[in-house]
Design a protein around this motif. Structure first.
Motif, mmCIF file in Angstrom:
data_model
loop_
_atom_site.group_PDB
_atom_site.id
_atom_site.type_symbol
_atom_site.label_atom_id
_atom_site.label_comp_id
_atom_site.label_asym_id
_atom_site.label_seq_id
_atom_site.Cartn_x
_atom_site.Cartn_y
_atom_site.Cartn_z
ATOM 1 N N ALA A 118 53.032 -5.045 -9.336
ATOM 2 C CA ALA A 118 54.089 -5.108 -10.355
ATOM 3 C C ALA A 118 55.446 -5.378 -9.715
ATOM 4 O O ALA A 118 56.235 -6.186 -10.223
ATOM 5 C CB ALA A 118 54.126 -3.817 -11.155
ATOM 6 N N TYR A 119 55.706 -4.716 -8.598
ATOM 7 C CA TYR A 119 56.991 -4.915 -7.926
ATOM 8 C C TYR A 119 57.097 -6.351 -7.393
ATOM 9 O O TYR A 119 58.131 -7.004 -7.572
ATOM 10 C CB TYR A 119 57.150 -3.926 -6.774
ATOM 11 C CG TYR A 119 58.463 -4.068 -6.040
ATOM 12 C CD1 TYR A 119 59.603 -3.389 -6.472
ATOM 13 C CD2 TYR A 119 58.573 -4.900 -4.926
ATOM 14 C CE1 TYR A 119 60.813 -3.530 -5.813
ATOM 15 C CE2 TYR A 119 59.778 -5.050 -4.260
ATOM 16 C CZ TYR A 119 60.897 -4.365 -4.706
ATOM 17 O OH TYR A 119 62.091 -4.517 -4.048
ATOM 18 N N ASN A 179 55.539 -8.956 -8.483
ATOM 19 C CA ASN A 179 55.643 -9.838 -9.636
ATOM 20 C C ASN A 179 57.060 -9.842 -10.197
ATOM 21 O O ASN A 179 57.618 -10.900 -10.517
ATOM 22 C CB ASN A 179 54.650 -9.397 -10.714
ATOM 23 C CG ASN A 179 54.702 -10.284 -11.943
ATOM 24 O OD1 ASN A 179 54.154 -11.385 -11.954
ATOM 25 N ND2 ASN A 179 55.352 -9.803 -12.994
ATOM 26 N N ASN A 180 57.663 -8.668 -10.319
ATOM 27 C CA ASN A 180 59.008 -8.564 -10.895
ATOM 28 C C ASN A 180 60.067 -9.189 -10.001
ATOM 29 O O ASN A 180 61.049 -9.776 -10.489
ATOM 30 C CB ASN A 180 59.349 -7.105 -11.179
ATOM 31 C CG ASN A 180 58.495 -6.502 -12.274
ATOM 32 O OD1 ASN A 180 57.956 -7.225 -13.115
ATOM 33 N ND2 ASN A 180 58.341 -5.188 -12.265
ATOM 34 N N THR A 181 59.891 -9.066 -8.696
ATOM 35 C CA THR A 181 60.878 -9.596 -7.750
ATOM 36 C C THR A 181 60.517 -10.984 -7.252
ATOM 37 O O THR A 181 61.311 -11.622 -6.560
ATOM 38 C CB THR A 181 61.017 -8.662 -6.531
ATOM 39 O OG1 THR A 181 59.736 -8.543 -5.880
ATOM 40 C CG2 THR A 181 61.490 -7.284 -6.963
ATOM 41 N N GLN A 182 59.296 -11.448 -7.591
ATOM 42 C CA GLN A 182 58.779 -12.733 -7.126
ATOM 43 C C GLN A 182 58.907 -12.846 -5.604
ATOM 44 O O GLN A 182 59.389 -13.843 -5.072
ATOM 45 C CB GLN A 182 59.488 -13.887 -7.828
ATOM 46 C CG GLN A 182 59.280 -13.880 -9.340
ATOM 47 C CD GLN A 182 59.767 -15.137 -10.015
ATOM 48 O OE1 GLN A 182 59.460 -16.247 -9.583
ATOM 49 N NE2 GLN A 182 60.527 -14.976 -11.092
ATOM 50 N N ARG A 211 54.084 -16.105 -9.920
ATOM 51 C CA ARG A 211 55.223 -15.231 -9.638
ATOM 52 C C ARG A 211 55.013 -14.399 -8.372
ATOM 53 O O ARG A 211 55.939 -13.721 -7.926
ATOM 54 C CB ARG A 211 55.464 -14.284 -10.816
ATOM 55 C CG ARG A 211 55.833 -14.991 -12.118
ATOM 56 C CD ARG A 211 56.003 -13.986 -13.254
ATOM 57 N NE ARG A 211 57.000 -12.963 -12.939
ATOM 58 C CZ ARG A 211 58.303 -13.126 -13.130
ATOM 59 N NH1 ARG A 211 58.768 -14.264 -13.625
ATOM 60 N NH2 ARG A 211 59.138 -12.147 -12.832
#
Length: 230
Positions: free
Chosen positions: A85-86, A88-91, A122
Motif C-alpha cells: 500500500a505504501y 502504491n501510494n508513493t509510487q 504504480r
C-alpha cells in the motif's frame, strides 16, 4: 496476530552500488496462481525439460504475500506484502527496473491481465512510460496466446533493429488464474470441468474436476511457453 500496513519505507538502506561488467538479456516468465505441485514432466513438459538439466529450483522460497498484488510486489522488491500500500501510494520505483533503464535496456513488458488492475503501473513499473497495460482478448487463454505472439514479434523487431541493445522481457500468464482452456485444447487431466463458475460452488462440488481444469490450464500455458523457450 494481524498484519499491518507499513507507514514508511527506508529502501534501499544505502545507495545502490552497481558496476556491471556486462549487460545480459533477462527473461522473466510468470504464471498467475501456478501451484508448485503443478511443475512436472506431465503438467509442464516444456518448462520441465528446459530446466531439469541446468535449471535451479528453489523449494524453500516463500512468497511475501498471498495475492497477486502482494506476491508479485514481494518478488520484485524483496519486501513483504504489507509494504504494498505504501509503495502504491508513493509510487516508489523498482530498483531493478530503474537500473536497467539507466543501462539503456529495451523493456518488453507484456501481461495478459491488466497491469493497472493490480497496481503494477504504480509499483513495479511506475518508472516505465509508455507501459503496455494489458492484452486484448475475451478470455484469459485468448489473451495468453495473443500476448505470447505479441512478445515474440517485439523480440523479432528488437533483434532486427537494435540487436546490440540489451533487453528485459516479461510475460505474465493468466489462464490458470481464470481456469481458462480453449475448446479443443489438449487436456490430459481427466475428468475435468469445462469452466469455473464460482457461483455454482457448494458442498456437493467435486473438487477433482476443478483441480484437473486448473492443471489443464497450466498445461495449456506450457505449450505457449514452449514457443518462448525455443
Amino acid at each position: 496476530m494481524s498484519a499491518h500496513e507499513a507507514s514508511e519505507l527506508e529502501w534501499p538502506r544505502h545507495p545502490l552500488q552497481c558496476h556491471p561488467q556486462s549487460s545480459p538479456n533477462i527473461m522473466l516468465v510468470m504464471i498467475d496462481s501456478w501451484r508448485s505441485d503443478e511443475y512436472d514432466a506431465r503438467t509442464t513438459p516444456n518448462i520441465h525439460a528446459a530446466l531439469s538439466q541446468s535449471g535451479r529450483r528453489y523449494t524453500e522460497h516463500y512468497s511475501g504475500g498471498n495475492s497477486t498484488r502482494t506476491g508479485v510486489m514481494s518478488l520484485f522488491y524483496g519486501l513483504t506484502g504489507n509494504y504494498n500500500a505504501y509503495i502504491n501510494n508513493t509510487q516508489t520505483p523498482l530498483l531493478l527496473v530503474t537500473e536497467m533503464q539507466r543501462q539503456n535496456y529495451a523493456l518488453g513488458i507484456f501481461a495478459a491481465a491488466s497491469l493497472d488492475s493490480v497496481g503494477f503501473d504504480r509499483t513495479v513499473f511506475s518508472s516505465v512510460s509508455p507501459l503496455r497495460m494489458g492484452t486484448p482478448g475475451d478470455t484469459p487463454h485468448e489473451r495468453d496466446a495473443r500476448m505470447t505472439s505479441d512478445w515474440l514479434a517485439w523480440l523479432d523487431q528488437h533483434e532486427r533493429t537494435e540487436h546490440d541493445r540489451p533487453w528485459f522481457g516479461m510475460l505474465f500468464y493468466d489462464a490458470p488464474h481464470g481456469y481458462s482452456v480453449p475448446e479443443g485444447a489438449d487436456m490430459p487431466f481427466q475428468p475435468s470441468a469445462s469452466e469455473m463458475n464460482y457461483l455454482e460452488l457448494g458442498p456437493d462440488t467435486d473438487p477433482a474436476l476443478l483441480f484437473n481444469l486448473h492443471r489443464n490450464a497450466v498445461h495449456y500455458d506450457d505449450q505457449l511457453i514452449k514457443r518462448v523457450i525455443e
